[in-house]
Design a protein around this motif. Structure first.
Motif, PDB file in Angstrom:
ATOM      1  N   MET A   1      46.322  22.564  47.750  1.00 19.49           N
ATOM      2  CA  MET A   1      45.290  23.045  48.634  1.00 19.49           C
ATOM      3  C   MET A   1      44.614  21.856  49.289  1.00 19.49           C
ATOM      4  O   MET A   1      44.354  20.860  48.655  1.00 19.49           O
ATOM      5  CB  MET A   1      44.296  23.854  47.822  1.00 19.49           C
ATOM      6  CG  MET A   1      44.097  25.223  48.347  1.00 19.49           C
ATOM      7  SD  MET A   1      42.877  26.035  47.360  1.00 19.49           S
ATOM      8  CE  MET A   1      43.633  27.585  47.268  1.00 19.49           C
ATOM      9  N   ASN A   2      44.279  22.015  50.509  1.00 15.81           N
ATOM     10  CA  ASN A   2      43.741  20.897  51.258  1.00 15.81           C
ATOM     11  C   ASN A   2      42.366  21.242  51.820  1.00 15.81           C
ATOM     12  O   ASN A   2      42.125  21.141  53.010  1.00 15.81           O
ATOM     13  CB  ASN A   2      44.735  20.533  52.364  1.00 15.81           C
ATOM     14  CG  ASN A   2      44.467  19.162  52.907  1.00 15.81           C
ATOM     15  OD1 ASN A   2      43.579  18.473  52.454  1.00 15.81           O
ATOM     16  ND2 ASN A   2      45.247  18.785  53.901  1.00 15.81           N
ATOM     17  N   GLY A   3      41.450  21.656  50.980  1.00 17.67           N
ATOM     18  CA  GLY A   3      40.124  21.998  51.447  1.00 17.67           C
ATOM     19  C   GLY A   3      40.078  23.279  52.253  1.00 17.67           C
ATOM     20  O   GLY A   3      39.269  23.418  53.155  1.00 17.67           O
ATOM     21  N   THR A   4      40.939  24.213  51.942  1.00 12.42           N
ATOM     22  CA  THR A   4      40.979  25.471  52.678  1.00 12.42           C
ATOM     23  C   THR A   4      40.056  26.496  52.036  1.00 12.42           C
ATOM     24  O   THR A   4      39.624  26.338  50.903  1.00 12.42           O
ATOM     25  CB  THR A   4      42.408  26.032  52.721  1.00 12.42           C
ATOM     26  OG1 THR A   4      42.848  26.236  51.380  1.00 12.42           O
ATOM     27  CG2 THR A   4      43.344  25.079  53.424  1.00 12.42           C
ATOM     28  N   LEU A   5      39.784  27.555  52.783  1.00 10.54           N
ATOM     29  CA  LEU A   5      38.964  28.636  52.258  1.00 10.54           C
ATOM     30  C   LEU A   5      39.845  29.657  51.565  1.00 10.54           C
ATOM     31  O   LEU A   5      40.873  30.052  52.097  1.00 10.54           O
ATOM     32  CB  LEU A   5      38.184  29.309  53.391  1.00 10.54           C
ATOM     33  CG  LEU A   5      37.121  28.461  54.070  1.00 10.54           C
ATOM     34  CD1 LEU A   5      36.478  29.249  55.211  1.00 10.54           C
ATOM     35  CD2 LEU A   5      36.067  28.008  53.091  1.00 10.54           C
ATOM     36  N   ARG A   6      39.416  30.088  50.398  1.00 11.72           N
ATOM     37  CA  ARG A   6      40.134  31.118  49.642  1.00 11.72           C
ATOM     38  C   ARG A   6      39.309  32.396  49.671  1.00 11.72           C
ATOM     39  O   ARG A   6      38.129  32.406  49.320  1.00 11.72           O
ATOM     40  CB  ARG A   6      40.327  30.672  48.201  1.00 11.72           C
ATOM     41  CG  ARG A   6      40.933  31.780  47.356  1.00 11.72           C
ATOM     42  CD  ARG A   6      41.062  31.418  45.918  1.00 11.72           C
ATOM     43  NE  ARG A   6      41.638  32.529  45.176  1.00 11.72           N
ATOM     44  CZ  ARG A   6      42.035  32.449  43.923  1.00 11.72           C
ATOM     45  NH1 ARG A   6      41.937  31.316  43.270  1.00 11.72           N
ATOM     46  NH2 ARG A   6      42.540  33.511  43.328  1.00 11.72           N
ATOM     47  N   LEU A   7      39.944  33.488  50.092  1.00 11.63           N
ATOM     48  CA  LEU A   7      39.308  34.797  50.024  1.00 11.63           C
ATOM     49  C   LEU A   7      39.223  35.208  48.562  1.00 11.63           C
ATOM     50  O   LEU A   7      40.236  35.249  47.856  1.00 11.63           O
ATOM     51  CB  LEU A   7      40.121  35.827  50.823  1.00 11.63           C
ATOM     52  CG  LEU A   7      39.654  37.271  50.766  1.00 11.63           C
ATOM     53  CD1 LEU A   7      38.251  37.407  51.359  1.00 11.63           C
ATOM     54  CD2 LEU A   7      40.638  38.169  51.489  1.00 11.63           C
ATOM     55  N   LEU A   8      38.021  35.497  48.104  1.00 14.43           N
ATOM     56  CA  LEU A   8      37.818  35.866  46.695  1.00 14.43           C
ATOM     57  C   LEU A   8      37.952  37.376  46.518  1.00 14.43           C
ATOM     58  O   LEU A   8      37.758  38.138  47.462  1.00 14.43           O
ATOM     59  CB  LEU A   8      36.441  35.385  46.237  1.00 14.43           C
ATOM     60  CG  LEU A   8      36.277  33.864  46.239  1.00 14.43           C
ATOM     61  CD1 LEU A   8      34.827  33.465  45.973  1.00 14.43           C
ATOM     62  CD2 LEU A   8      37.205  33.206  45.226  1.00 14.43           C
ATOM     63  N   PRO A   9      38.269  37.817  45.296  1.00 10.67           N
ATOM     64  CA  PRO A   9      38.504  39.254  45.063  1.00 10.67           C
ATOM     65  C   PRO A   9      37.224  40.071  44.870  1.00 10.67           C
ATOM     66  O   PRO A   9      37.238  41.104  44.235  1.00 10.67           O
ATOM     67  CB  PRO A   9      39.367  39.259  43.800  1.00 10.67           C
ATOM     68  CG  PRO A   9      38.987  38.036  43.074  1.00 10.67           C
ATOM     69  CD  PRO A   9      38.634  37.014  44.137  1.00 10.67           C
ATOM     70  N   TRP A  10      36.127  39.612  45.409  1.00 11.99           N
ATOM     71  CA  TRP A  10      34.881  40.369  45.353  1.00 11.99           C
ATOM     72  C   TRP A  10      34.128  40.161  46.667  1.00 11.99           C
ATOM     73  O   TRP A  10      34.447  39.290  47.459  1.00 11.99           O
ATOM     74  CB  TRP A  10      34.025  39.955  44.160  1.00 11.99           C
ATOM     75  CG  TRP A  10      33.701  38.492  44.093  1.00 11.99           C
ATOM     76  CD1 TRP A  10      32.734  37.831  44.793  1.00 11.99           C
ATOM     77  CD2 TRP A  10      34.357  37.507  43.289  1.00 11.99           C
ATOM     78  NE1 TRP A  10      32.746  36.498  44.479  1.00 11.99           N
ATOM     79  CE2 TRP A  10      33.729  36.262  43.549  1.00 11.99           C
ATOM     80  CE3 TRP A  10      35.397  37.540  42.374  1.00 11.99           C
ATOM     81  CZ2 TRP A  10      34.120  35.092  42.929  1.00 11.99           C
ATOM     82  CZ3 TRP A  10      35.788  36.364  41.760  1.00 11.99           C
ATOM     83  CH2 TRP A  10      35.148  35.154  42.031  1.00 11.99           C
ATOM     84  N   SER A  11      33.134  41.005  46.877  1.00  8.90           N
ATOM     85  CA  SER A  11      32.319  40.959  48.087  1.00  8.90           C
ATOM     86  C   SER A  11      30.880  40.632  47.721  1.00  8.90           C
ATOM     87  O   SER A  11      30.484  40.749  46.550  1.00  8.90           O
ATOM     88  CB  SER A  11      32.354  42.313  48.801  1.00  8.90           C
ATOM     89  OG  SER A  11      33.668  42.653  49.138  1.00  8.90           O
ATOM     90  N   ASP A  12      30.083  40.269  48.724  1.00  2.91           N
ATOM     91  CA  ASP A  12      28.667  40.056  48.461  1.00  2.91           C
ATOM     92  C   ASP A  12      27.944  41.403  48.400  1.00  2.91           C
ATOM     93  O   ASP A  12      28.574  42.460  48.542  1.00  2.91           O
ATOM     94  CB  ASP A  12      28.048  39.094  49.491  1.00  2.91           C
ATOM     95  CG  ASP A  12      27.953  39.665  50.901  1.00  2.91           C
ATOM     96  OD1 ASP A  12      28.169  40.882  51.098  1.00  2.91           O
ATOM     97  OD2 ASP A  12      27.660  38.885  51.823  1.00  2.91           O
TER      98      ASP A  12
END
Length: 108
Positions: A1-12
């Motif tokens: 990974m090179n400083g990328t954004l990961r979509l997490l399996p939860w929401s705010d």
């Protein structure tokens, strides 16, 4: 990974997606997200097995079918989110030019 954004399996709290900026993908939040994704996919498999059995049963009520449909919809949402998250983290391969894929012209 090179400083990328990961979509997490939860929401705010407003239902918006949450992202993690990570360089290694091995931190505590990444590990927690991996475990939750695995649980979500496992739950989907179990729910699918349960659904098949319920749909075979002619005595399943409309209330039970509605409940089943709601849970299946939630599970599909989770599975698609996992797929989006994992797909976004796949390395991008260089695609060959279209000209390289075209067959050689036939001699006249």
């Amino acid at each position: 990974m090179n400083g990328t954004l990961r979509l997490l399996p939860w929401s705010d709290e407003r239902g918006n997606p949450c992202y993690l900026k990570s360089h290694s993908g091995t931190g505590r939040v990444s590990q927690l997200a991996d475990r939750i994704e695995a649980e979500q996919l496992s739950t989907g498999v179990q729910l699918l097995t349960f659904a098949r059995d319920m749909l075979k049963n002619e005595r399943t009520s409309s209330i039970e079918l509605r409940f089943l449909g709601t849970r299946l919809s939630e599970s599909l949402h989770d599975a698609l989110r996992v797929a989006d998250s994992r797909g976004a983290r796949l390395p991008v391969l260089d695609e060959p030019d279209d000209e390289e894929n075209e067959p050689d012209p036939k001699p006249v």
